[in-house]
Design a protein around this motif. Sequence first.
Motif, PDB file in Angstrom:
ATOM      1  N   THR A  16     -29.955-100.309 106.327  1.00  0.00           N
ATOM      2  CA  THR A  16     -31.375-100.003 106.207  1.00  0.00           C
ATOM      3  C   THR A  16     -31.866 -99.399 107.515  1.00  0.00           C
ATOM      4  OG1 THR A  16     -31.572-101.942 104.792  1.00  0.00           O
ATOM      5  CG2 THR A  16     -33.633-100.983 105.583  1.00  0.00           C
ATOM      6  N   MET A  17     -32.527 -98.261 107.408  1.00  0.00           N
ATOM      7  CA  MET A  17     -33.107 -97.611 108.598  1.00  0.00           C
ATOM      8  C   MET A  17     -34.604 -97.486 108.379  1.00  0.00           C
ATOM      9  SD  MET A  17     -30.528 -94.484 109.338  1.00  0.00           S
ATOM     10  CE  MET A  17     -31.504 -93.575 110.521  1.00  0.00           C
ATOM     11  N   GLN A  18     -35.339 -97.880 109.382  1.00  0.00           N
ATOM     12  CA  GLN A  18     -36.800 -97.892 109.241  1.00  0.00           C
ATOM     13  C   GLN A  18     -37.420 -97.239 110.472  1.00  0.00           C
ATOM     14  OE1 GLN A  18     -37.477-102.053 108.389  1.00  0.00           O
ATOM     15  NE2 GLN A  18     -39.633-101.589 108.077  1.00  0.00           N
ATOM     16  N   THR A  19     -38.321 -96.310 110.269  1.00  0.00           N
ATOM     17  CA  THR A  19     -38.981 -95.733 111.444  1.00  0.00           C
ATOM     18  C   THR A  19     -40.392 -95.271 111.098  1.00  0.00           C
ATOM     19  OG1 THR A  19     -38.677 -94.216 113.316  1.00  0.00           O
ATOM     20  CG2 THR A  19     -38.141 -93.341 111.135  1.00  0.00           C
ATOM     21  N   ARG A  20     -41.231 -95.223 112.124  1.00  0.00           N
ATOM     22  CA  ARG A  20     -42.595 -94.714 111.943  1.00  0.00           C
ATOM     23  C   ARG A  20     -42.691 -93.397 112.698  1.00  0.00           C
ATOM     24  NH1 ARG A  20     -46.547 -99.259 112.755  1.00  0.00           N
ATOM     25  NH2 ARG A  20     -45.860 -99.655 110.623  1.00  0.00           N
ATOM     26  N   TYR A  21     -42.938 -92.334 111.939  1.00  0.00           N
ATOM     27  CA  TYR A  21     -42.922 -90.986 112.524  1.00  0.00           C
ATOM     28  C   TYR A  21     -44.355 -90.480 112.630  1.00  0.00           C
ATOM     29  CZ  TYR A  21     -42.081 -85.906 112.644  1.00  0.00           C
ATOM     30  OH  TYR A  21     -42.077 -84.585 112.985  1.00  0.00           O
ATOM     31  N   THR A  22     -44.724 -90.106 113.850  1.00  0.00           N
ATOM     32  CA  THR A  22     -46.094 -89.619 114.066  1.00  0.00           C
ATOM     33  C   THR A  22     -46.059 -88.116 114.330  1.00  0.00           C
ATOM     34  OG1 THR A  22     -46.606 -91.755 115.027  1.00  0.00           O
ATOM     35  CG2 THR A  22     -48.228 -90.012 115.364  1.00  0.00           C
ATOM     36  N   PRO A  23     -46.430 -87.304 113.337  1.00  0.00           N
ATOM     37  CA  PRO A  23     -46.296 -85.845 113.481  1.00  0.00           C
ATOM     38  C   PRO A  23     -47.126 -85.296 114.644  1.00  0.00           C
ATOM     39  CG  PRO A  23     -46.860 -86.471 111.217  1.00  0.00           C
ATOM     40  CD  PRO A  23     -47.008 -87.700 112.048  1.00  0.00           C
ATOM     41  N   ALA A  24     -46.553 -84.268 115.297  1.00  0.00           N
ATOM     42  CA  ALA A  24     -47.273 -83.641 116.417  1.00  0.00           C
ATOM     43  C   ALA A  24     -48.203 -82.547 115.921  1.00  0.00           C
ATOM     44  CB  ALA A  24     -46.268 -83.061 117.399  1.00  0.00           C
ATOM     45  N   ILE A  25     -47.912 -82.004 114.750  1.00  0.00           N
ATOM     46  CA  ILE A  25     -48.804 -80.988 114.194  1.00  0.00           C
ATOM     47  C   ILE A  25     -49.024 -81.210 112.691  1.00  0.00           C
ATOM     48  CG2 ILE A  25     -48.528 -79.038 115.816  1.00  0.00           C
ATOM     49  CD1 ILE A  25     -46.307 -77.986 114.122  1.00  0.00           C
ATOM     50  N   THR A  26     -50.118 -80.662 112.216  1.00  0.00           N
ATOM     51  CA  THR A  26     -50.412 -80.743 110.785  1.00  0.00           C
ATOM     52  C   THR A  26     -49.660 -79.610 110.093  1.00  0.00           C
ATOM     53  OG1 THR A  26     -52.576 -81.648 111.239  1.00  0.00           O
ATOM     54  CG2 THR A  26     -52.290 -80.571 109.087  1.00  0.00           C
ATOM     55  N   GLN A  27     -48.802 -79.957 109.158  1.00  0.00           N
ATOM     56  CA  GLN A  27     -48.102 -78.911 108.410  1.00  0.00           C
ATOM     57  C   GLN A  27     -47.455 -79.481 107.154  1.00  0.00           C
ATOM     58  OE1 GLN A  27     -44.759 -77.224 110.580  1.00  0.00           O
ATOM     59  NE2 GLN A  27     -44.229 -79.167 111.486  1.00  0.00           N
ATOM     60  N   ARG A  28     -47.179 -78.582 106.220  1.00  0.00           N
ATOM     61  CA  ARG A  28     -46.447 -78.969 105.002  1.00  0.00           C
ATOM     62  C   ARG A  28     -44.962 -78.908 105.345  1.00  0.00           C
ATOM     63  NH1 ARG A  28     -46.366 -78.673  98.786  1.00  0.00           N
ATOM     64  NH2 ARG A  28     -47.134 -80.793  98.963  1.00  0.00           N
ATOM     65  N   CYS A  29     -44.265 -80.016 105.089  1.00  0.00           N
ATOM     66  CA  CYS A  29     -42.862 -80.111 105.498  1.00  0.00           C
ATOM     67  C   CYS A  29     -41.984 -80.537 104.348  1.00  0.00           C
ATOM     68  CB  CYS A  29     -42.708 -81.181 106.578  1.00  0.00           C
ATOM     69  SG  CYS A  29     -43.246 -80.613 108.152  1.00  0.00           S
ATOM     70  N   ASP A  30     -40.674 -80.348 104.535  1.00  0.00           N
ATOM     71  CA  ASP A  30     -39.694 -81.049 103.707  1.00  0.00           C
ATOM     72  C   ASP A  30     -39.232 -82.234 104.525  1.00  0.00           C
ATOM     73  OD1 ASP A  30     -39.551 -79.381 101.446  1.00  0.00           O
ATOM     74  OD2 ASP A  30     -38.407 -77.920 102.596  1.00  0.00           O
ATOM     75  N   VAL A  31     -39.269 -83.406 103.933  1.00  0.00           N
ATOM     76  CA  VAL A  31     -38.791 -84.611 104.618  1.00  0.00           C
ATOM     77  C   VAL A  31     -37.696 -85.208 103.745  1.00  0.00           C
ATOM     78  CG1 VAL A  31     -39.408 -86.929 105.434  1.00  0.00           C
ATOM     79  CG2 VAL A  31     -41.036 -85.039 105.696  1.00  0.00           C
ATOM     80  N   GLY A  32     -36.596 -85.641 104.348  1.00  0.00           N
ATOM     81  CA  GLY A  32     -35.529 -86.176 103.514  1.00  0.00           C
ATOM     82  C   GLY A  32     -34.405 -86.811 104.294  1.00  0.00           C
ATOM     83  N   VAL A  33     -33.283 -86.966 103.591  1.00  0.00           N
ATOM     84  CA  VAL A  33     -32.114 -87.603 104.192  1.00  0.00           C
ATOM     85  C   VAL A  33     -30.882 -86.730 103.989  1.00  0.00           C
ATOM     86  CG1 VAL A  33     -32.634 -90.077 104.118  1.00  0.00           C
ATOM     87  CG2 VAL A  33     -31.906 -88.920 102.037  1.00  0.00           C
ATOM     88  N   ALA A  34     -29.974 -86.796 104.955  1.00  0.00           N
ATOM     89  CA  ALA A  34     -28.659 -86.179 104.814  1.00  0.00           C
ATOM     90  C   ALA A  34     -27.664 -87.314 104.896  1.00  0.00           C
ATOM     91  CB  ALA A  34     -28.408 -85.177 105.931  1.00  0.00           C
ATOM     92  N   VAL A  35     -27.033 -87.622 103.778  1.00  0.00           N
ATOM     93  CA  VAL A  35     -26.077 -88.739 103.750  1.00  0.00           C
ATOM     94  C   VAL A  35     -25.284 -88.669 102.445  1.00  0.00           C
ATOM     95  CG1 VAL A  35     -27.711 -90.390 102.698  1.00  0.00           C
ATOM     96  CG2 VAL A  35     -25.832 -91.247 104.089  1.00  0.00           C
ATOM     97  N   ALA A  36     -24.045 -89.117 102.495  1.00  0.00           N
ATOM     98  CA  ALA A  36     -23.237 -89.182 101.268  1.00  0.00           C
ATOM     99  C   ALA A  36     -23.333 -90.580 100.672  1.00  0.00           C
ATOM    100  CB  ALA A  36     -21.792 -88.844 101.593  1.00  0.00           C
TER     101      ALA A  36
END
Length: 831
Positions: A449-469
């Motif tokens: 389990t990985m848990q993090t709180r990400y605070t964006p530096a700019i306002t933008q539409r993004c793709d957010v996801g994972v790379a893992v098998a």
Amino acid sequence: MSSLNPSIPSDELEAKLCERLGKLDLAAKVRLLSGADFWSLPADDSIGLRSIVFSDGPAGVRGEVGDERNPSLNLPSGSALGATWDVDVARRYGDVLGREALRKNADVVLGPTINLHRSPYGGRHFEAMAEDPLLTARLAAAYVEGIQAHGVAACPKHYVANDYEIERHTASSEVGERALRELYLAAFEDAIVEARAWVVMSAYNGVNGVTMSENDLLRDPLKTEWGFDGVVLSDWIAVKTTDASANSAQDVVMPDLLSPWGDALVEAVREGRVAESTIDEKVLRVLRLAARVGALDGVEPASRAAGEAPEPLSIVTELGAESMVLLRNADELPWSLAPASIAVIGPNAMCARSQGGGSATVVPGRVISPLEGLRQHFPDASISFDMGVPAPTEIFPLDRDLLGDPVAETPGVHVVFSAADGTVLLEEVRLSAELAWMGTMPEGATTLTMQTRYTPAITQRCDVGVAVAGHVSLSIDGETVIDRFSTAESAGSRDGGLETSDITANIFAPPVTAVPVDLVEGTPIDLVAVCDLTTAPLPMVHAIMIGMAPRSGPDELMLAEAVAAAAAAEVAVVVVGTSSRTESEGIDRTSLALPGGQDALVEAVLAANPRTVVVVNAGSPVLMPWHDRASAVLVTWFGGQRTGTALAEVLAGEREPGGRLPTTWPGDEQAVPVGPDRPVDGKVHYAEGIDIGHRAWLKQGATPAYCFGHGLGYTTWNMSDLTVPTEVVGGEPFSLSVTVRNTGDRPGKHVVQVYAARGSSEVSRPVRWLAGWSVVRADPGEAVRVEVDVPARSLAAWVDGKWWYETGAFDLLVGASVDELPLQATVVVGS
Ligand code: BGC
């Protein structure tokens, strides 16, 4: 302590080693021949032997664990080192690695990679140095000397003819004896015979039908003719048999996982299928290695190089610039006046590939991207950034500076490994959202389990996801947005680059799943990824990245924004490159074209701004259909963690791009003489014999986009007064000399290259071939008399099982690349 120097074989040392060997029973001896775990050999207190630790390499020292909390130095990759053409640089490169190894408690660095760029389609060529055996051999030997001067072993790999990746675990390279000797073995020879490497790694593949860990080539020429007295280490999980591999000259099997030696080998000895003396010889080699690296009580390690350590990051910057190849320059570079505005364009500008994917990957500290390098170097310029095309790998790792561990309330990522019954096996705070465990996961773990709180530096539409098998779920602010199972083999890729059957691609290029998210500056999002490790394709190793990228598309809009930025700026810098889906361990390339619409991007930017510099961030050749319209084309390779700093300094003219192509760059795929060549029925036929690389292009009469040895630098040169001995003795080295004058107005580096040719020979010869070179550095107006050594072997051919020194006249052509050879002389070889 004795005053023995264990790097030098001696009766006294051998007697000590035999004495220790004599104290071990069969089981204890056999135990020393397989890994204790993923990265080390077993200790044996009864004979004062501590564990010997291995670390990947070859462009950094990862240590047993790749961990951002103890980062590794990320040097430019192998093809970048090849581009320096400079043995002194290679020795310094090795010196840096030796120091890193001591810092990381590693006894053996698994490098250099000495395979050849036989075809440009090899997906792992970034790790190897060149298409030419002589260039590779000289640089590799210096690299080995640099490391071993610290009492740390180098491990030339992968012995031998491991020049492609597809089916690398099983395929056989079908190579004629002459090509094997003159090219593939020759590339290894200096590292063994001259630099006396202490370890060699046998390759996964077979040669002429016999897998390398059982192949006679481990004995002849390696241990006999070349006098190799070190350890033949297996590639990881390469050894599949007990008797056949033990009866060959394979000494050690790595790692512990799936080793077919251990108890089975003890039994084989007891049943007389393997002689105990065979085991003794292997153990002696292990003990000799232990003595050399200081792992054997009572024997001082081989000398530890004195001298002040260079500042590591500045050396990485310097190496980055030394290796950059300026392919074309229409009076654009260097910038004598800093531009007032620069449009920086391309995904690789923001997320540079500073190293290649696979076991070579280390976890560096801060990587300076081209964008960051330019921003730091030109603080007064207005610098814009546009991707122009979608990111080829869909997501980039989340910026470490913007991560908070919501549990520990510190910066970072909260990581928990737990067992099936929920027991927590390991809980820690990591600093990065891109993590890998190579044989270092807690035993019995079924969930990560990985848990993090990400605070964006700019306002933008993004793709957010994972790379893992394997199976993973990702939730954002408590809502599950991804819940899927995927593997590298099944995933395919956006740029069409990945085609693999290699299970390790699940670590090196894991499948990506991402969803659109509207990020708001300063408003944190909570991300939780949960991996079901029981569905991971590989046991004991796992890699995961939680990442994001500015939302791609629509593609036309991205392109239009980049073009507008380019049109508005004084200069455009487009950084194009390959991705982990096109150049990585376990992958061969299906196309030499830049992936994912990057050619169209360059074309559009060229049309918008006549001052466009194209920077190529790739480990091996890519097609550049636009190259002769760019105002400059600069290859930065996988340039190490300071690649952006080195780039900015080169553009500004504070450093010269010092590289020359170590491999031919094709203009179109049809002309490539040695093509993709996939295994057919498990075999790859090296049908071209001794003509690979520039030799093959010359033989075919085809013209590449940029030839072997080419590279411009920032000054101009003149060569004159070539002096060659009129007669030399076959089988003896000789040298020639030439006057080299710097005719420009800047100090610079020149690579004087010597090619040999033989009009009529009793054996087939390449049209011409590299016979020697020298690096010269000179101030404006300065003339230097340069000596170039031509090793005896340069004019030899392997005929009827031995080296043959043909007598008679050879032409020697001298110049700045295989295609620019203004000076010529003849040498007569006598018997
Ligand atoms: C690679 C080697 C590497 C080893 C350990 C293998 O898959 O081919 O080059 O040293 O793994 O990571």
